[in-house]
Scaffold this active site. Structure first.
Site, PDB file in Angstrom:
ATOM      1  N   MET A 147       0.846  -1.208   0.000  1.00  0.00           N
ATOM      2  CA  MET A 147       0.000   0.000   0.000  1.00  0.00           C
ATOM      3  C   MET A 147       0.881   1.258   0.000  1.00  0.00           C
ATOM      4  O   MET A 147       0.752   2.133   0.865  1.00  0.00           O
ATOM      5  CB  MET A 147      -0.977  -0.005   1.168  1.00  0.00           C
ATOM      6  N   HIS A 148       1.752   1.353  -1.017  1.00  0.00           N
ATOM      7  CA  HIS A 148       2.760   2.408  -1.078  1.00  0.00           C
ATOM      8  C   HIS A 148       2.252   3.773  -0.606  1.00  0.00           C
ATOM      9  O   HIS A 148       2.787   4.378   0.318  1.00  0.00           O
ATOM     10  CB  HIS A 148       3.250   2.579  -2.518  1.00  0.00           C
ATOM     11  N   ASP A 149       1.244   4.293  -1.311  1.00  0.00           N
ATOM     12  CA  ASP A 149       0.818   5.674  -1.102  1.00  0.00           C
ATOM     13  C   ASP A 149       0.190   5.895   0.265  1.00  0.00           C
ATOM     14  O   ASP A 149       0.313   6.978   0.848  1.00  0.00           O
ATOM     15  CB  ASP A 149      -0.161   6.094  -2.203  1.00  0.00           C
TER      16      ASP A 149
END
Length: 319
Positions: A241-243
């Site tokens: 869930m990078h962002d």
């Protein structure tokens, strides 16, 4: 009301989680959302952002469209194979239609207007290519003092994803990234792949999210293409869930552990184009070969379970 926040985004599944995190956090005053090309073309990222805000009950937040291509060399390629051709695993059309019109000012003008009107420092969270932010800082240098922090999802210290050397957001517009990361005198936190991969979530986490209620179920429904892409990379069924990790740091400063390093971006045309150069050597201040970029805060470690719990708690209303 808490953190005054603007998100610059290219939704994208992980962008959807980031927007949900911001909109569901009572200690965030979400001033606006701007869109940029990236995971999918600008027309899709803009439509997705507006629909997602409607889904999250925040149709009051203004959305303005920004750059449809990189600053200089138009060779960026979307990541539909990661997020689905519509950016949301083929489910964008199932989201509610927005009721608020698209803001006609455009991204840079909306960013400038929101900063000018702010009575306290504003955090900007760019979670796509940095084109809009580079344009803002170039056109309105007088507004730099209005920015409390820029918290960027991008780059990789020890890894890339678009190429061996380069992370997608930086690789999509290296010239813009270099302007923001290396040249601008604004407090900046870089949240690279190194930490976002550590905060990966599995399908058990996603099942808890889906079981929490309609919003969680709607978010989980956007993930199948993304999970299919990331599961073989991670070695277990799940996703990165990078962002949302970057927006977690924007909302709660210090949830990620940072250290100050000189940073630059490779803008040549060899195999390292778009690489983030982070100089972690000791005595670098006396090294004539040191990376010439300015020093910014880079997040490389965290209490990973605390990050996962923070995001899940916010998305599920504390359940």
């Amino acid at each position: 009301m808490g953190t005054k926040l603007i998100i610059d985004t290219d939704p994208g599944v992980d962008d959807a989680f980031a927007l949900a995190l911001a909109t569901q956090s009572e200690d965030v005053d979400l001033l606006g959302v701007t869109t940029v090309f990236g995971n999918v073309p600008l027309s899709h990222t803009t439509a997705n952002a507006r629909r997602l805000l409607r889904l999250f009950g925040r149709d009051d937040v203004p959305v303005a469209a920004g750059a449809a291509r990189p600053l200089v060399y138009d060779n960026a390629k979307p990541a539909g194979f990661v997020h689905g051709e519509d950016g949301l695993s083929g489910h964008a059309d199932t989201l509610p239609e927005p009721t608020r019109p698209l803001d006609e000012r455009g991204a840079v003008r909306l960013l400038a207007d929101l900063l000018e009107a702010a009575d306290e420092p504003v955090t900007i969270a760019p979670i796509g290519p940095l084109t809009n932010i580079a344009l803002l800082l170039a056109a309105h240098p007088e507004l730099r003092g209005k920015i409390g922090r820029i918290v960027i999802m991008g780059g990789g210290v020890t890894r890339g994803n678009s190429t061996t050397a380069a992370e997608f957001n930086i690789w999509s517009d290296p010239e813009a990234a270099r302007r923001v990361l290396a040249d601008e005198d604004v407090p900046t936190v870089l949240v690279p792949l190194d930490i976002t991969h550590q905060c990966s979530i599995d399908t058990t986490w996603l099942a808890k999210l889906a079981a929490s209620g309609p919003l969680g179920a709607a978010l989980e429904a956007l993930t199948p293409t993304y999970v299919k892409h990331y599961s073989p990379i991670l070695g277990f069924p799940g996703m990165v869930m990078h962002d949302a990790v970057a927006v977690a740091e924007a909302i709660r400063p210090g949830i990620l552990d940072t250290e100050a390093y000189p940073v630059d971006v490779e803008c040549g045309f060899g195999p390292a184009r778009g690489a983030t150069l982070v100089d972690r050597r000791r005595l670098r201040s006396t090294d004539p070969q040191a990376v010439p970029g300015r020093t910014i805060d880079v997040a490389l470690t965290a209490d990973v379970e605390a990050v996962r719990d923070f995001v899940l708690s916010r998305l599920t209303g504390g359940l």
